[in-house]
Design a protein around this motif. Sequence first.
Motif, PDB file in Angstrom:
ATOM      1  N   MET A 133       0.857  -1.174   0.000  1.00  0.00           N
ATOM      2  CA  MET A 133       0.000   0.000   0.000  1.00  0.00           C
ATOM      3  C   MET A 133       0.899   1.232   0.000  1.00  0.00           C
ATOM      4  SD  MET A 133      -2.926   1.193   2.740  1.00  0.00           S
ATOM      5  CE  MET A 133      -4.164   0.081   2.166  1.00  0.00           C
ATOM      6  N   ASP A 134       0.683   2.077  -0.981  1.00  0.00           N
ATOM      7  CA  ASP A 134       1.486   3.291  -1.058  1.00  0.00           C
ATOM      8  C   ASP A 134       0.857   4.405  -0.230  1.00  0.00           C
ATOM      9  OD1 ASP A 134      -0.691   3.771  -2.689  1.00  0.00           O
ATOM     10  OD2 ASP A 134       0.459   4.754  -4.264  1.00  0.00           O
ATOM     11  N   GLY A 135       1.512   5.537  -0.206  1.00  0.00           N
ATOM     12  CA  GLY A 135       1.075   6.654   0.631  1.00  0.00           C
ATOM     13  C   GLY A 135      -0.277   7.219   0.243  1.00  0.00           C
ATOM     14  N   LEU A 136      -0.557   7.301  -1.067  1.00  0.00           N
ATOM     15  CA  LEU A 136      -1.831   7.869  -1.498  1.00  0.00           C
ATOM     16  C   LEU A 136      -2.997   6.943  -1.164  1.00  0.00           C
ATOM     17  CD1 LEU A 136      -0.915   9.512  -4.921  1.00  0.00           C
ATOM     18  CD2 LEU A 136      -1.327  10.611  -2.718  1.00  0.00           C
ATOM     19  N   ALA A 137      -2.776   5.636  -1.258  1.00  0.00           N
ATOM     20  CA  ALA A 137      -3.832   4.699  -0.878  1.00  0.00           C
ATOM     21  C   ALA A 137      -4.107   4.794   0.620  1.00  0.00           C
ATOM     22  CB  ALA A 137      -3.441   3.280  -1.273  1.00  0.00           C
ATOM     23  N   LEU A 138      -3.067   4.950   1.404  1.00  0.00           N
ATOM     24  CA  LEU A 138      -3.232   5.112   2.847  1.00  0.00           C
ATOM     25  C   LEU A 138      -4.002   6.401   3.150  1.00  0.00           C
ATOM     26  CD1 LEU A 138      -2.650   4.108   5.695  1.00  0.00           C
ATOM     27  CD2 LEU A 138      -0.486   5.364   5.596  1.00  0.00           C
ATOM     28  N   LEU A 139      -3.671   7.465   2.459  1.00  0.00           N
ATOM     29  CA  LEU A 139      -4.398   8.723   2.631  1.00  0.00           C
ATOM     30  C   LEU A 139      -5.866   8.548   2.248  1.00  0.00           C
ATOM     31  CD1 LEU A 139      -4.444  11.739   3.279  1.00  0.00           C
ATOM     32  CD2 LEU A 139      -3.749  12.164   0.913  1.00  0.00           C
ATOM     33  N   GLY A 140      -6.133   7.809   1.196  1.00  0.00           N
ATOM     34  CA  GLY A 140      -7.504   7.541   0.793  1.00  0.00           C
ATOM     35  C   GLY A 140      -8.270   6.797   1.869  1.00  0.00           C
ATOM     36  N   LEU A 141      -7.631   5.807   2.463  1.00  0.00           N
ATOM     37  CA  LEU A 141      -8.276   5.055   3.543  1.00  0.00           C
ATOM     38  C   LEU A 141      -8.544   5.941   4.752  1.00  0.00           C
ATOM     39  CD1 LEU A 141      -9.235   2.286   4.470  1.00  0.00           C
ATOM     40  CD2 LEU A 141      -6.930   1.863   5.305  1.00  0.00           C
ATOM     41  N   ILE A 142      -7.598   6.790   5.088  1.00  0.00           N
ATOM     42  CA  ILE A 142      -7.769   7.718   6.209  1.00  0.00           C
ATOM     43  C   ILE A 142      -8.921   8.684   5.932  1.00  0.00           C
ATOM     44  CG2 ILE A 142      -6.682   9.651   7.440  1.00  0.00           C
ATOM     45  CD1 ILE A 142      -4.029   8.063   7.207  1.00  0.00           C
ATOM     46  N   LEU A 143      -9.032   9.173   4.702  1.00  0.00           N
ATOM     47  CA  LEU A 143     -10.128  10.086   4.353  1.00  0.00           C
ATOM     48  C   LEU A 143     -11.489   9.400   4.454  1.00  0.00           C
ATOM     49  CD1 LEU A 143      -8.648  12.093   1.360  1.00  0.00           C
ATOM     50  CD2 LEU A 143      -9.332  12.993   3.579  1.00  0.00           C
ATOM     51  N   ILE A 144     -11.552   8.138   4.072  1.00  0.00           N
ATOM     52  CA  ILE A 144     -12.809   7.396   4.177  1.00  0.00           C
ATOM     53  C   ILE A 144     -13.184   7.203   5.645  1.00  0.00           C
ATOM     54  CG2 ILE A 144     -13.901   5.160   3.739  1.00  0.00           C
ATOM     55  CD1 ILE A 144     -12.289   5.130   1.079  1.00  0.00           C
ATOM     56  N   LEU A 145     -12.219   6.860   6.477  1.00  0.00           N
ATOM     57  CA  LEU A 145     -12.487   6.716   7.908  1.00  0.00           C
ATOM     58  C   LEU A 145     -12.891   8.056   8.530  1.00  0.00           C
ATOM     59  CD1 LEU A 145      -9.584   4.310   8.909  1.00  0.00           C
ATOM     60  CD2 LEU A 145     -12.016   3.762   8.690  1.00  0.00           C
ATOM     61  N   TYR A 146     -12.247   9.126   8.090  1.00  0.00           N
ATOM     62  CA  TYR A 146     -12.583  10.465   8.567  1.00  0.00           C
ATOM     63  C   TYR A 146     -14.025  10.821   8.204  1.00  0.00           C
ATOM     64  CZ  TYR A 146     -12.456  15.538   9.019  1.00  0.00           C
ATOM     65  OH  TYR A 146     -12.732  16.831   9.360  1.00  0.00           O
ATOM     66  N   ALA A 147     -14.420  10.485   6.982  1.00  0.00           N
ATOM     67  CA  ALA A 147     -15.798  10.755   6.554  1.00  0.00           C
ATOM     68  C   ALA A 147     -16.783  10.001   7.435  1.00  0.00           C
ATOM     69  CB  ALA A 147     -15.971  10.364   5.086  1.00  0.00           C
ATOM     70  N   GLY A 148     -16.451   8.777   7.780  1.00  0.00           N
ATOM     71  CA  GLY A 148     -17.308   8.008   8.681  1.00  0.00           C
ATOM     72  C   GLY A 148     -17.427   8.661  10.044  1.00  0.00           C
ATOM     73  N   ALA A 149     -16.324   9.184  10.543  1.00  0.00           N
ATOM     74  CA  ALA A 149     -16.340   9.866  11.837  1.00  0.00           C
ATOM     75  C   ALA A 149     -17.195  11.135  11.777  1.00  0.00           C
ATOM     76  CB  ALA A 149     -14.915  10.202  12.274  1.00  0.00           C
ATOM     77  N   VAL A 150     -17.107  11.867  10.682  1.00  0.00           N
ATOM     78  CA  VAL A 150     -17.903  13.089  10.529  1.00  0.00           C
ATOM     79  C   VAL A 150     -19.396  12.753  10.509  1.00  0.00           C
ATOM     80  CG1 VAL A 150     -18.459  14.995   8.957  1.00  0.00           C
ATOM     81  CG2 VAL A 150     -16.080  14.422   9.421  1.00  0.00           C
ATOM     82  N   VAL A 151     -19.761  11.697   9.792  1.00  0.00           N
ATOM     83  CA  VAL A 151     -21.165  11.290   9.745  1.00  0.00           C
ATOM     84  C   VAL A 151     -21.634  10.854  11.135  1.00  0.00           C
ATOM     85  CG1 VAL A 151     -22.758   9.540   8.840  1.00  0.00           C
ATOM     86  CG2 VAL A 151     -21.179  10.708   7.298  1.00  0.00           C
ATOM     87  N   TYR A 152     -20.817  10.083  11.835  1.00  0.00           N
ATOM     88  CA  TYR A 152     -21.168   9.637  13.179  1.00  0.00           C
ATOM     89  C   TYR A 152     -21.387  10.831  14.110  1.00  0.00           C
ATOM     90  CZ  TYR A 152     -20.843   7.542  17.783  1.00  0.00           C
ATOM     91  OH  TYR A 152     -21.101   7.186  19.082  1.00  0.00           O
ATOM     92  N   ILE A 153     -20.472  11.782  14.081  1.00  0.00           N
ATOM     93  CA  ILE A 153     -20.586  12.968  14.939  1.00  0.00           C
ATOM     94  C   ILE A 153     -21.831  13.779  14.575  1.00  0.00           C
ATOM     95  CG2 ILE A 153     -19.514  15.213  15.429  1.00  0.00           C
ATOM     96  CD1 ILE A 153     -16.801  13.706  15.283  1.00  0.00           C
ATOM     97  N   THR A 154     -22.119  13.878  13.290  1.00  0.00           N
ATOM     98  CA  THR A 154     -23.295  14.634  12.865  1.00  0.00           C
ATOM     99  C   THR A 154     -24.586  13.947  13.306  1.00  0.00           C
ATOM    100  OG1 THR A 154     -22.055  15.441  10.955  1.00  0.00           O
ATOM    101  CG2 THR A 154     -24.428  15.706  10.888  1.00  0.00           C
ATOM    102  N   LEU A 155     -24.606  12.631  13.240  1.00  0.00           N
ATOM    103  CA  LEU A 155     -25.809  11.901  13.646  1.00  0.00           C
ATOM    104  C   LEU A 155     -26.013  11.922  15.159  1.00  0.00           C
ATOM    105  CD1 LEU A 155     -25.656   8.758  11.343  1.00  0.00           C
ATOM    106  CD2 LEU A 155     -27.322  10.611  11.244  1.00  0.00           C
ATOM    107  N   LYS A 156     -24.956  11.668  15.919  1.00  0.00           N
ATOM    108  CA  LYS A 156     -25.067  11.540  17.378  1.00  0.00           C
ATOM    109  C   LYS A 156     -24.981  12.872  18.118  1.00  0.00           C
ATOM    110  CE  LYS A 156     -25.516   7.141  17.484  1.00  0.00           C
ATOM    111  NZ  LYS A 156     -26.725   6.510  17.931  1.00  0.00           N
ATOM    112  N   LYS A 157     -24.315  13.852  17.541  1.00  0.00           N
ATOM    113  CA  LYS A 157     -24.142  15.186  18.137  1.00  0.00           C
ATOM    114  C   LYS A 157     -23.673  15.130  19.591  1.00  0.00           C
ATOM    115  CE  LYS A 157     -27.607  17.363  15.291  1.00  0.00           C
ATOM    116  NZ  LYS A 157     -28.530  16.338  14.840  1.00  0.00           N
ATOM    117  N   PRO A 158     -22.505  14.531  19.845  1.00  0.00           N
ATOM    118  CA  PRO A 158     -22.005  14.502  21.228  1.00  0.00           C
ATOM    119  C   PRO A 158     -21.755  15.928  21.731  1.00  0.00           C
ATOM    120  CG  PRO A 158     -20.393  13.566  19.693  1.00  0.00           C
ATOM    121  CD  PRO A 158     -21.596  13.902  18.906  1.00  0.00           C
TER     122      PRO A 158
END
Length: 68
Positions: A1-26
């Motif tokens: 896995m190269d650096g750009l693929a790792l960045l892509g995976l991190i961005l996807i996980l980040y998007a999931g975190a943003v959706v979770y925070i938006t839904l739950k509103k801690p």
Amino acid sequence: MDGLALLGLILILYAGAVVYITLKKPEAIWNMAKIRVFRKLLGDRGTEIFFYLFALASAGFGLWLLVN
């Protein structure tokens, strides 16, 4: 896995975190100063829509990085 693929995976996980925070509103996160400014300017519903669009863009770019 190269650096750009790792960045892509991190961005996807980040998007999931943003959706979770938006839904739950801690309280600890939803009342941060930057988010309060968004809520004041856009309203609660506008802030939610903005975060969903931001998550969609992050996930889309992350997916693009993974497949290229």
